[in-house]
Scaffold this motif. Structure first.
Motif: not given
Length: 559
Positions: A459-460, A409, A381, A347-348
């Motif tokens: 997540s992104d 991710d 993030e 991660d990540n």
């Protein structure tokens, strides 16, 4: 850069150079696609997850070194700079805020009775992102969950006047909502937005028995000294905070009972409604609260790293398929343990290494795809999707030109997976591209097996979804070519033992066949989208397409 850090960077570059020299050049006559090189992926991970980078926290030399490394790799591959001012960087200002622990006060007035809550025994609060000293005093109004969803017939503020008031709410969401929709509408961002738009000046959240069991109040006390972080744009605005909300508090069960002592509906009745999956109704509480606190602020900067492989079509090259992966992590843990560095290998570093390898493969194509491909290694993030949120709102390319996002991710690369989970794919025509991409590898597509974990909004890629861009977030699935391997148990064990821990390092049993297949699948998805005649479209029935994709044509629902 210190000598240890410089030595690690030099070592990683040497490993990569050796791997490059051992790989035959791509033919420019038969137009073969480049092949994934797992040595490259492993070398990237070795550097990014090294102790020398000290966990890659935003604003630290470790993350700056990681950012420079990514930019250098882009340059080596021939990936063009696509950041600001002809560079690979989009430099973002972040504000770090800390709460002065001696400062919080909470006074409750109920008729002629006054109660002084003690911090942190009776309540906790968060720091202000705007004010050094904050204070608010106002009447209380209970607003249930504080949710608003007209399309689902939900308005927890109906008939309530909260202008100039402090709202009181219980966590959770309406049981009637689909899981992903409920996660979005019940997010802190949406709850705050609802309160602000109706004039509220403060917010108090009281726990429930269910939440207390899931996350005991005592555990929340472990985060008292944790800083908050948010981006600050040139106008001084932040992504999540509001100057209007000047006081907040979170109350455990014993304090919540005191807060509702004179309320027209008892807290026990409200808890019973929630247990019966009924949404509690709001009401004025005939009480007043005063909240004060002090905060400290420090502004830092940290970059998104952005590179581009330009498309070959004279028109479609002005559209962009965006690959994203966060390259930050948690930094150094504040503890007495011997190993305090959160290396963030899975991660990540895995996702960032895959992004770099995907960028190399696109740059090596003898004939580039029609559309341009953007590679964005985002920062912060771990602080709440901040880097991707900033890029999605202030992209370095025209916003309407971004046609799709493929997010990388924390792929769990420890077993030879035979299926993938594509979070978000079912909301748009991206599902078809995913299906085409995995077909040649004999990999199957598995629906989300953990809807309760709400991974689609965590997540992104979700930052791009909220800007109307069809997105997909791929993970190795729950099936494996080795019948003796329990892949789902591997994931759950990682979450229990290594996730956000110093043990998430390169000593884990990585499977490089999995790394090869994962990079291959993600490259194929981007390649398919970049060469398609039409940009991806939201499905007509998708809540997220209807909510955020108004600037895109909605795909017709297949009968």
């Amino acid at each position: 850069m210190n000598k240890t850090l410089f030595g690690a960077l030099a070592c990683a570059s040497t490993v990569l150079l050796g791997a490059c020299q051992s790989t035959p050049p791509v033919s420019t006559t038969d137009f073969a696609k480049p092949t994934v090189n797992t040595n490259f992926i492993k070398a990237h991970m070795q550097f990014l997850a090294s102790d020398a980078l000290e966990g890659r926290a935003p604003g630290t030399p470790g993350l700056e070194a990681a950012s420079q490394y990514i930019a250098a790799e882009f340059m080596k591959y021939g990936v063009q700079p696509a950041g600001e001012n002809g560079t690979y960087e989009q430099r973002i200002t972040f504000r770090k805020a800390n709460l002065v622990q001696e400062s919080p006060t909470f006074t409750l007035e109920q008729g002629d009775k006054t109660i002084e809550f003690t911090y942190p025994k009776d309540f906790i609060t968060s720091q202000s992102m705007f004010e050094k000293d904050s204070a608010v005093s106002a009447e209380l109004v209970f607003v249930g969950h504080g949710m608003v969803a007209p399309d689902f017939g939900i308005d927890d503020y109906a008939g309530l006047d909260v202008n100039g008031k402090i709202i009181v709410r219980v966590p959770g969401r309406h049981a009637s909502l689909p899981n992903e929709v409920g996660q979005h509408l019940g997010s802190s961002t949406e709850i705050r937005k609802n309160a602000v738009s109706r004039g509220a000046v403060g917010m108090i959240t009281v726990t429930t028995p269910e939440y207390e069991e899931r996350r005991p109040y005592a555990r929340s006390l472990n985060s008292l000294h944790q800083e908050r972080m948010d981006w600050v744009n040139p106008a001084g605005e932040t992504s999540r905070s509001s100057k209007q909300i000047r006081g907040t508090a979170y109350l455990p069960l014993h304090s919540a009972q005191k807060l509702f002592a004179n309320a027209p509906v008892s807290l026990d009745d409200i808890y019973a409604q929630i247990a019966a999956k009924q949404a509690p109704k709001g009401f004025a509480m005939s009480a007043k609260a005063t909240l004060t606190k002090s905060s400290t602020h420090v502004d830092i900067t940290s970059p998104n790293v952005v590179g581009m492989v330009e498309g070959s079509d004279p028109v479609l090259k002005n559209e962009y398929v965006v690959f994203s992966a966060h390259h930050d992590h948690l930094g150094v843990r504040q503890s007495v343990e011997k190993d305090r560095i959160n290396n963030g290998a899975m991660d990540n570093a895995t996702g960032t290494a895959t992004l770099l390898e995907t960028a190399r493969m696109f740059a090596a194509l003898p004939v580039k795809p029609k559309r341009s491909v953007l590679f964005v290694a985002v920062t912060a993030e771990e602080k709440g999707l901040l880097g991707s949120d900033y890029f999605a709102k202030y992209p370095t390319v025209p916003a309407q030109a971004m046609v799709a996002n493929v997010n990388l991710d924390m792929p769990l690369l420890t077993f030879d997976f035979s299926d993938v989970i594509a979070f978000g794919a079912e909301h748009s025509s991206m599902q078809g591209y995913v299906a085409d991409a995995i077909e040649e590898l004999g990999i199957t597509l598995t629906p989300d097996p953990w809807p309760h974990m709400n991974l689609f909004t965590r997540s992104d890629h979700y930052s791009f979804v909220k800007q109307g861009i069809p997105s997909v977030f791929l993970m190795p699935g729950i099936k494996t070519h080795d019948k003796n391997v329990d892949s789902e148990n591997i994931l759950m064990n990682f979450l229990k033992t290594h996730y956000h821990s110093p043990t998430d390092d390169m000593n884990q049993p990585f499977n490089w066949t999995a790394a090869f297949n994962f990079a291959h699948v993600n490259f194929n998805i981007g390649y398919e989208v970049a060469n398609a005649d039409a940009r991806p479209m939201w499905n007509a029935q998708s809540f997220f397409g209807q909510t955020f994709g108004k600037s895109y044509n909605l795909a017709k629902t297949e009968e």
